[in-house]
Design a protein around this motif. Structure first.
Motif, PDB file in Angstrom:
ATOM      1  N   LEU A  27       0.829  -1.203   0.000  1.00  0.00           N
ATOM      2  CA  LEU A  27       0.000   0.000   0.000  1.00  0.00           C
ATOM      3  C   LEU A  27       0.866   1.256   0.000  1.00  0.00           C
ATOM      4  O   LEU A  27       0.625   2.192  -0.771  1.00  0.00           O
ATOM      5  N   LYS A  28       1.885   1.275   0.846  1.00  0.00           N
ATOM      6  CA  LYS A  28       2.789   2.431   0.897  1.00  0.00           C
ATOM      7  C   LYS A  28       3.517   2.612  -0.437  1.00  0.00           C
ATOM      8  O   LYS A  28       3.688   3.738  -0.919  1.00  0.00           O
ATOM      9  N   PHE A  29       3.954   1.506  -1.041  1.00  0.00           N
ATOM     10  CA  PHE A  29       4.639   1.603  -2.325  1.00  0.00           C
ATOM     11  C   PHE A  29       3.697   2.150  -3.391  1.00  0.00           C
ATOM     12  O   PHE A  29       4.047   3.074  -4.124  1.00  0.00           O
ATOM     13  N   LEU A  30       2.512   1.584  -3.496  1.00  0.00           N
ATOM     14  CA  LEU A  30       1.554   2.027  -4.517  1.00  0.00           C
ATOM     15  C   LEU A  30       1.191   3.489  -4.317  1.00  0.00           C
ATOM     16  O   LEU A  30       1.109   4.253  -5.282  1.00  0.00           O
ATOM     17  N   ALA A  31       0.987   3.906  -3.073  1.00  0.00           N
ATOM     18  CA  ALA A  31       0.666   5.303  -2.787  1.00  0.00           C
ATOM     19  C   ALA A  31       1.821   6.220  -3.174  1.00  0.00           C
ATOM     20  O   ALA A  31       1.600   7.314  -3.708  1.00  0.00           O
ATOM     21  N   SER A  32       3.056   5.778  -2.947  1.00  0.00           N
ATOM     22  CA  SER A  32       4.230   6.596  -3.297  1.00  0.00           C
ATOM     23  C   SER A  32       4.369   6.772  -4.801  1.00  0.00           C
ATOM     24  O   SER A  32       5.002   7.703  -5.265  1.00  0.00           O
ATOM     25  N   ARG A  33       3.757   5.881  -5.566  1.00  0.00           N
ATOM     26  CA  ARG A  33       3.822   5.929  -7.027  1.00  0.00           C
ATOM     27  C   ARG A  33       2.556   6.544  -7.626  1.00  0.00           C
ATOM     28  O   ARG A  33       2.364   6.497  -8.834  1.00  0.00           O
ATOM     29  N   GLY A  34       1.673   7.064  -6.766  1.00  0.00           N
ATOM     30  CA  GLY A  34       0.434   7.645  -7.257  1.00  0.00           C
ATOM     31  C   GLY A  34      -0.577   6.587  -7.677  1.00  0.00           C
ATOM     32  O   GLY A  34      -1.510   6.871  -8.412  1.00  0.00           O
ATOM     33  N   GLY A  35      -0.390   5.372  -7.179  1.00  0.00           N
ATOM     34  CA  GLY A  35      -1.268   4.274  -7.551  1.00  0.00           C
ATOM     35  C   GLY A  35      -2.451   4.158  -6.621  1.00  0.00           C
ATOM     36  O   GLY A  35      -2.789   5.104  -5.896  1.00  0.00           O
ATOM     37  N   PRO A  36      -3.081   2.993  -6.612  1.00  0.00           N
ATOM     38  CA  PRO A  36      -4.268   2.768  -5.789  1.00  0.00           C
ATOM     39  C   PRO A  36      -3.990   3.030  -4.313  1.00  0.00           C
ATOM     40  O   PRO A  36      -2.873   2.826  -3.841  1.00  0.00           O
ATOM     41  N   THR A  37      -5.002   3.486  -3.617  1.00  0.00           N
ATOM     42  CA  THR A  37      -4.856   3.716  -2.178  1.00  0.00           C
ATOM     43  C   THR A  37      -5.319   2.515  -1.396  1.00  0.00           C
ATOM     44  O   THR A  37      -5.407   2.543  -0.188  1.00  0.00           O
TER      45      THR A  37
END
Length: 164
Positions: free
Chosen positions: A146-156
């Motif tokens: 989740l943290k990785f995806l959020a850092s990439r502007g991806g799904p929350t």
């Protein structure tokens, strides 16, 4: 960190190797693994991973991810210096990942990232045999992804684990 990602799966469209490498770097940083650690990620087809599954686990059929630890590196406790070494190898099967992603309702790319995160945690000594271990590992896996995806502007919202 030295992270090598190779795709020998023949899966189309080919997985984004740079995204997988970025995820692995992120997870290893978050888990306080030595910056000189080495990790190999191989994407293999169903026949390849099935052969490994039989040889190493004595289980028939293709699987989604296999982890092969090398130097038994563990996350460094806060305030301690992590030790260098080779973390090991992860093999992921995109064909199996695609089927799991379809059942779970998220993309194949997200499933592959989930499986790589899962594989790294296995290399770091996490397991899911006992229910308490499973909860710890799957919660950590979900949080990291989740943290990785959020850092990439991806799904929350991280994809639900599909590995048992």
């Amino acid at each position: 960190m030295t992270i090598e990602v190779h795709d020998e799966s023949g899966f189309a469209p080919p997985p984004d190797l740079s995204e997988i490498s970025a995820l692995a770097t992120f997870v290893l940083d978050q888990m306080r693994v030595h910056p000189g650690a080495e990790l190999n990620v191989l994407l293999g087809d169903e026949t390849f991973i099935e052969n490994l599954h039989i040889e190493w686990m004595d289980l028939e059929g293709p699987t989604d991810v296999l982890s092969f630890p090398m130097d038994e590196l563990r996350p460094a406790p806060i305030g301690e210096t992590p030790r260098p070494g080779t973390l090991g190898d992860i093999v992921v099967c995109p064909q199996v990942a695609a089927r799991q992603a379809l059942r779970a309702g998220h993309s194949t790319a997200e499933e592959i990232l989930l499986l790589v995160t899962h594989g790294i945690l296995h290399l770091l000594g996490f397991d899911h045999v006992e229910e308490a271990e499973k909860k710890e590992m799957f919660d950590l896996q979900r949080d990291l992804l989740l943290k990785f995806l959020a850092s990439r502007g991806g799904p929350t919202q991280a994809p639900e684990p599909t590995v048992a």
